[in-house]
Design a protein around this motif. Structure first.
Motif, PDB file in Angstrom:
ATOM      1  N   THR A  94      55.099  59.729 106.008  1.00  0.00           N
ATOM      2  CA  THR A  94      53.913  59.483 106.826  1.00  0.00           C
ATOM      3  C   THR A  94      53.487  60.712 107.618  1.00  0.00           C
ATOM      4  OG1 THR A  94      55.272  58.655 108.659  1.00  0.00           O
ATOM      5  CG2 THR A  94      54.438  57.031 107.060  1.00  0.00           C
ATOM      6  N   ASP A  95      54.435  61.643 107.850  1.00  0.00           N
ATOM      7  CA  ASP A  95      54.087  62.825 108.636  1.00  0.00           C
ATOM      8  C   ASP A  95      55.121  63.910 108.382  1.00  0.00           C
ATOM      9  OD1 ASP A  95      52.684  64.415 110.441  1.00  0.00           O
ATOM     10  OD2 ASP A  95      53.848  63.732 112.153  1.00  0.00           O
ATOM     11  N   PHE A  96      54.684  65.152 108.436  1.00  0.00           N
ATOM     12  CA  PHE A  96      55.589  66.298 108.403  1.00  0.00           C
ATOM     13  C   PHE A  96      55.025  67.386 109.294  1.00  0.00           C
ATOM     14  CE2 PHE A  96      56.697  70.516 106.707  1.00  0.00           C
ATOM     15  CZ  PHE A  96      58.071  70.478 106.897  1.00  0.00           C
ATOM     16  N   GLN A  97      55.808  67.791 110.294  1.00  0.00           N
ATOM     17  CA  GLN A  97      55.461  68.913 111.154  1.00  0.00           C
ATOM     18  C   GLN A  97      56.594  69.919 111.056  1.00  0.00           C
ATOM     19  OE1 GLN A  97      53.918  67.826 115.159  1.00  0.00           O
ATOM     20  NE2 GLN A  97      54.156  65.707 114.492  1.00  0.00           N
ATOM     21  N   ARG A  98      56.289  71.071 110.535  1.00  0.00           N
ATOM     22  CA  ARG A  98      57.327  72.060 110.274  1.00  0.00           C
ATOM     23  C   ARG A  98      58.108  72.410 111.539  1.00  0.00           C
ATOM     24  NH1 ARG A  98      56.621  76.887 105.936  1.00  0.00           N
ATOM     25  NH2 ARG A  98      58.785  77.546 105.889  1.00  0.00           N
ATOM     26  N   ASP A  99      59.437  72.396 111.411  1.00  0.00           N
ATOM     27  CA  ASP A  99      60.376  72.674 112.504  1.00  0.00           C
ATOM     28  C   ASP A  99      60.358  71.621 113.603  1.00  0.00           C
ATOM     29  OD1 ASP A  99      61.212  75.072 111.294  1.00  0.00           O
ATOM     30  OD2 ASP A  99      59.564  76.179 112.227  1.00  0.00           O
ATOM     31  N   VAL A 100      59.613  70.517 113.392  1.00  0.00           N
ATOM     32  CA  VAL A 100      59.549  69.457 114.404  1.00  0.00           C
ATOM     33  C   VAL A 100      60.113  68.149 113.856  1.00  0.00           C
ATOM     34  CG1 VAL A 100      58.043  68.086 115.915  1.00  0.00           C
ATOM     35  CG2 VAL A 100      57.542  70.518 115.519  1.00  0.00           C
ATOM     36  N   GLY A 112      63.702  48.267 112.055  1.00  0.00           N
ATOM     37  CA  GLY A 112      63.978  49.379 112.955  1.00  0.00           C
ATOM     38  C   GLY A 112      63.834  50.718 112.253  1.00  0.00           C
ATOM     39  N   THR A 113      63.666  51.769 113.045  1.00  0.00           N
ATOM     40  CA  THR A 113      63.555  53.126 112.515  1.00  0.00           C
ATOM     41  C   THR A 113      64.755  53.944 112.955  1.00  0.00           C
ATOM     42  OG1 THR A 113      61.132  53.057 112.539  1.00  0.00           O
ATOM     43  CG2 THR A 113      62.163  55.224 112.509  1.00  0.00           C
ATOM     44  N   LEU A 114      65.452  54.521 112.004  1.00  0.00           N
ATOM     45  CA  LEU A 114      66.584  55.396 112.292  1.00  0.00           C
ATOM     46  C   LEU A 114      66.058  56.792 112.561  1.00  0.00           C
ATOM     47  CD1 LEU A 114      69.635  56.066 112.362  1.00  0.00           C
ATOM     48  CD2 LEU A 114      69.486  56.469 109.896  1.00  0.00           C
ATOM     49  N   LYS A 115      66.381  57.327 113.725  1.00  0.00           N
ATOM     50  CA  LYS A 115      65.973  58.689 114.072  1.00  0.00           C
ATOM     51  C   LYS A 115      67.200  59.597 113.998  1.00  0.00           C
ATOM     52  CE  LYS A 115      62.004  57.265 116.816  1.00  0.00           C
ATOM     53  NZ  LYS A 115      61.238  57.418 118.078  1.00  0.00           N
ATOM     54  N   PHE A 116      67.116  60.566 113.124  1.00  0.00           N
ATOM     55  CA  PHE A 116      68.266  61.378 112.757  1.00  0.00           C
ATOM     56  C   PHE A 116      67.990  62.828 113.143  1.00  0.00           C
ATOM     57  CE2 PHE A 116      72.095  61.303 110.110  1.00  0.00           C
ATOM     58  CZ  PHE A 116      72.277  62.646 109.821  1.00  0.00           C
ATOM     59  N   ILE A 117      68.799  63.399 114.028  1.00  0.00           N
ATOM     60  CA  ILE A 117      68.610  64.774 114.465  1.00  0.00           C
ATOM     61  C   ILE A 117      69.328  65.721 113.507  1.00  0.00           C
ATOM     62  CG2 ILE A 117      69.065  66.457 116.282  1.00  0.00           C
ATOM     63  CD1 ILE A 117      68.757  64.225 118.303  1.00  0.00           C
ATOM     64  N   ARG A 118      68.590  66.724 113.008  1.00  0.00           N
ATOM     65  CA  ARG A 118      69.150  67.699 112.083  1.00  0.00           C
ATOM     66  C   ARG A 118      68.976  69.101 112.677  1.00  0.00           C
ATOM     67  NH1 ARG A 118      70.044  65.311 107.103  1.00  0.00           N
ATOM     68  NH2 ARG A 118      70.518  67.383 106.311  1.00  0.00           N
ATOM     69  N   ALA A 119      70.005  69.922 112.478  1.00  0.00           N
ATOM     70  CA  ALA A 119      69.945  71.292 112.996  1.00  0.00           C
ATOM     71  C   ALA A 119      69.119  72.202 112.096  1.00  0.00           C
ATOM     72  CB  ALA A 119      71.354  71.849 113.142  1.00  0.00           C
ATOM     73  N   GLY A 120      69.068  71.863 110.807  1.00  0.00           N
ATOM     74  CA  GLY A 120      68.328  72.692 109.868  1.00  0.00           C
ATOM     75  C   GLY A 120      67.038  72.044 109.425  1.00  0.00           C
ATOM     76  N   LEU A 150      64.425  64.515 112.911  1.00  0.00           N
ATOM     77  CA  LEU A 150      63.967  65.333 114.031  1.00  0.00           C
ATOM     78  C   LEU A 150      64.748  66.629 114.008  1.00  0.00           C
ATOM     79  CD1 LEU A 150      64.016  62.515 116.759  1.00  0.00           C
ATOM     80  CD2 LEU A 150      62.181  63.090 115.149  1.00  0.00           C
ATOM     81  N   TYR A 151      64.046  67.768 113.984  1.00  0.00           N
ATOM     82  CA  TYR A 151      64.707  69.062 113.815  1.00  0.00           C
ATOM     83  C   TYR A 151      64.926  69.739 115.163  1.00  0.00           C
ATOM     84  CZ  TYR A 151      63.114  67.997 109.138  1.00  0.00           C
ATOM     85  OH  TYR A 151      62.865  67.341 107.946  1.00  0.00           O
ATOM     86  N   VAL A 152      66.200  69.989 115.470  1.00  0.00           N
ATOM     87  CA  VAL A 152      66.572  70.637 116.722  1.00  0.00           C
ATOM     88  C   VAL A 152      67.492  71.807 116.371  1.00  0.00           C
ATOM     89  CG1 VAL A 152      67.646  70.398 118.984  1.00  0.00           C
ATOM     90  CG2 VAL A 152      66.417  68.463 117.971  1.00  0.00           C
TER      91      VAL A 152
END
Length: 232
Positions: free
Chosen positions: A199-205, A35-43, A229-231
Motif C-alpha cells: 500500500t505504501d513505500f517510502q525509501r528509508d522510512v 491486526g497489523t504487525l509492525k516490524f522494525i528493521r535496521a536495513g 519500519l526502517y530504523v
C-alpha cells in the motif's frame, strides 16, 4: 592421657512446608485474527523491491511480503510445492532439468492470472539481469509445456539448482502490471501472489501492506497487514 574428640553431630535439616496456592483455570479466549504487525528493521531496501532482476539484500527480504516462489523450503532442507503443485527432477548429467506443474486459479494482486507463460517471462527477465547470475547461469532454457507446466533445463547438474526455486532469486511478479505500468513503476511496486498487498513505500522510512483478500490459501493470511519500519 588420651583425649577423645566429641562425636560430631550434624543438625537435622528441616524442610519448611510449602503450601502451593490453588490453581484457578483461566478463561480460554478463542484465537483471533486481524491486526497489523509492525516490524522494525535496521536495513532498508537499497535496490528495487518489485523487480527481482535488479534486487538484492534487504530488498529481497521486503519482497517476501508480496511475492512468492514456486517451491518452499523447510528448516531441514526439504523442498515442498508452493505456487507449483508438484515438480519432477531429472538429474541425468546429460540432460538435467526440473518440470513444474503449476497451481491453477491463483491470482496476482492486480487480478491477472498466474500461468506458465508468466513464470517463463519472469525467469527470462531474471536470466537477462545480473543480480542472480549465480542461479540463472545454470538455466539452459525455459520452456512452456502447456498453460500450467514449465520446464527448466540446466547447463549441468548440481544439487543446489532446484533449491533456487525456493529462494530470493526466483520471486514471481505480475507480467500484466509490468505491461501496464512499465519498468520504472514496477521497480518500486510489488505485485505478486503473496498474502499481502503493498500500500505504501517510502525509501528509508517504511513499507506498508494490507491483507490480500483473494489469496490462494483459504483462511490466510491471519493478519490485516505487515509494516516494515526502517530504523538505521
Amino acid at each position: 592421657a588420651v583425649t577423645s574428640k566429641p562425636a560430631s553431630t550434624t543438625p537435622a535439616i528441616v524442610s519448611p512446608s510449602v503450601t502451593k496456592p490453588a490453581v484457578t483455570p483461566s478463561s480460554t479466549t478463542a484465537a483471533k485474527s486481524g491486526g497489523t504487525l509492525k516490524f522494525i528493521r535496521a536495513g532498508a531496501p537499497g535496490t528495487p523491491i518489485g523487480w527481482i532482476a535488479e534486487s538484492t539484500g534487504a530488498s529481497t527480504e521486503t519482497e517476501y511480503l508480496c511475492q512468492e516462489w514456486l517451491l518452499t523450503e523447510k528448516l531441514d532442507g526439504t523442498l515442498l510445492p508452493n505456487l507449483a503443485t508438484s515438480f519432477e527432477v531429472n538429474d541425468d548429467p546429460k540432460n538435467p532439468s526440473v518440470t513444474f506443474t503449476l497451481r491453477k486459479g491463483v491470482k496476482f494482486h492486480d487480478g491477472s492470472d498466474f500461468t506458465a507463460q508468466v513464470v517463463k517471462w519472469n525467469f527470462d527477465q531474471i536470466k537477462a539481469g545480473t543480480m542472480n547470475r549465480m542461479v540463472s547461469d545454470y538455466w539452459k532454457s525455459i520452456d512452456v509445456v502447456d498453460d500450467y507446466t514449465v520446464k527448466v533445463t540446466f547447463t549441468e547438474w548440481q544439487n543446489r539448482v532446484v533449491r533456487s526455486f525456493a529462494g530470493t532469486a526466483t520471486y514471481i511478479a505480475s507480467k500484466a502490471a509490468y505491461d501496464k505500468n512499465g519498468l520504472d513503476w514496477v521497480r518500486w511496486h510489488m505485485v505478486g501472489t503473496a498474502p499481502f498487498v503493498q500500500t505504501d513505500f517510502q525509501r528509508d522510512v517504511a513499507t506498508k501492506t494490507k491483507r490480500f483478500d483473494n489469496y490462494w490459501q483459504p483462511g490466510k493470511p491471519y493478519l490485516d497487514g505487515i509494516d516494515y519500519l526502517y530504523v538505521a
